[in-house]
Design a protein around this motif. Structure first.
Motif, mmCIF file in Angstrom:
data_model
loop_
_atom_site.group_PDB
_atom_site.id
_atom_site.type_symbol
_atom_site.label_atom_id
_atom_site.label_comp_id
_atom_site.label_asym_id
_atom_site.label_seq_id
_atom_site.Cartn_x
_atom_site.Cartn_y
_atom_site.Cartn_z
ATOM 1 N N LEU A 18 0.788 -1.172 0.101
ATOM 2 C CA LEU A 18 -0.024 0.002 -0.012
ATOM 3 C C LEU A 18 0.825 1.202 -0.142
ATOM 4 C CD1 LEU A 18 -2.825 1.033 0.117
ATOM 5 C CD2 LEU A 18 -2.744 0.888 2.599
ATOM 6 N N ALA A 19 1.801 1.289 0.854
ATOM 7 C CA ALA A 19 2.594 2.288 0.872
ATOM 8 C C ALA A 19 3.422 2.554 -0.585
ATOM 9 C CB ALA A 19 3.729 2.290 2.165
ATOM 10 N N GLU A 20 3.887 1.558 -1.137
ATOM 11 C CA GLU A 20 4.577 1.579 -2.162
ATOM 12 C C GLU A 20 3.669 2.125 -3.229
ATOM 13 O OE1 GLU A 20 6.231 -2.114 -2.785
ATOM 14 O OE2 GLU A 20 8.016 -1.983 -1.463
ATOM 15 N N ALA A 21 2.671 1.552 -3.228
ATOM 16 C CA ALA A 21 1.417 2.214 -4.277
ATOM 17 C C ALA A 21 1.128 3.665 -4.212
ATOM 18 C CB ALA A 21 0.212 1.339 -4.217
ATOM 19 N N GLN A 22 1.164 3.998 -2.967
ATOM 20 C CA GLN A 22 0.953 5.520 -2.589
ATOM 21 C C GLN A 22 2.053 6.453 -2.935
ATOM 22 O OE1 GLN A 22 -0.985 5.369 1.205
ATOM 23 N NE2 GLN A 22 -2.772 4.667 0.311
ATOM 24 N N GLY A 23 3.226 5.605 -2.904
ATOM 25 C CA GLY A 23 4.606 6.609 -2.992
ATOM 26 C C GLY A 23 4.780 7.212 -1.444
ATOM 27 N N SER A 24 4.362 6.612 -0.268
ATOM 28 C CA SER A 24 4.586 7.026 0.921
ATOM 29 C C SER A 24 5.243 6.149 1.905
ATOM 30 C CB SER A 24 3.072 7.401 1.432
ATOM 31 O OG SER A 24 2.271 6.363 1.818
ATOM 32 N N SER A 25 5.385 6.527 3.174
ATOM 33 C CA SER A 25 5.753 5.769 4.145
ATOM 34 C C SER A 25 4.549 4.859 4.542
ATOM 35 C CB SER A 25 6.332 6.390 5.383
ATOM 36 O OG SER A 25 5.054 7.223 6.221
ATOM 37 N N LYS A 26 5.071 3.483 5.302
ATOM 38 C CA LYS A 26 4.156 2.563 5.937
ATOM 39 C C LYS A 26 3.127 3.518 7.085
ATOM 40 C CE LYS A 26 6.109 -1.080 7.656
ATOM 41 N NZ LYS A 26 6.926 -2.033 7.949
ATOM 42 N N VAL A 31 -2.072 5.624 8.308
ATOM 43 C CA VAL A 31 -3.066 7.078 8.554
ATOM 44 C C VAL A 31 -3.940 7.059 7.593
ATOM 45 C CG1 VAL A 31 -2.930 9.234 9.018
ATOM 46 C CG2 VAL A 31 -1.327 8.033 10.231
ATOM 47 N N ARG A 32 -3.632 7.086 6.263
ATOM 48 C CA ARG A 32 -4.625 7.256 5.134
ATOM 49 C C ARG A 32 -5.617 6.362 5.082
ATOM 50 N NH1 ARG A 32 -0.484 8.868 0.127
ATOM 51 N NH2 ARG A 32 -0.134 10.811 0.724
ATOM 52 N N ALA A 33 -5.209 4.996 5.525
ATOM 53 C CA ALA A 33 -6.065 4.118 5.372
ATOM 54 C C ALA A 33 -7.050 4.010 6.877
ATOM 55 C CB ALA A 33 -5.358 2.535 5.461
ATOM 56 N N ILE A 34 -6.799 4.485 7.702
ATOM 57 C CA ILE A 34 -7.606 4.602 8.874
ATOM 58 C C ILE A 34 -8.477 5.838 8.502
ATOM 59 C CG2 ILE A 34 -7.664 5.414 11.159
ATOM 60 C CD1 ILE A 34 -4.840 4.152 11.699
#
Length: 70
Positions: A18-26, A31-34
């Motif tokens: 998920l983090a890789e797909a978003q280009g973000s940290s875990k 936080v985004r998923a929550i």
């Protein structure tokens, strides 16, 4: 506020993907998923409330569905 998130290896791999797909940290992906889950829940509740108010019989149908669930 800080907290520890304990994940299984499969959950951690999903978070990495998920983090890789978003280009973000875990952390940011979690936080985004929550936030996304909370928004969906609140939006679904708002739509259900509108349906109960607008569609005749919606509340009764919803009650029957809830009773039928195990």
């Amino acid at each position: 506020m800080a907290m520890t998130l304990r994940l299984t290896p499969d959950q951690d791999r999903a978070l990495i993907l998920l983090a890789e797909a978003q280009g973000s940290s875990k952390h940011e992906a979690a936080v985004r998923a929550i936030m996304a889950a909370a928004n969906r829940l609140l939006n679904d509740a708002a739509v259900a409330e509108l349906a109960r108010d607008i569609i005749p019989g919606q509340a009764a149908l919803e009650a029957r569905i809830r009773q039928a669930r195990p």
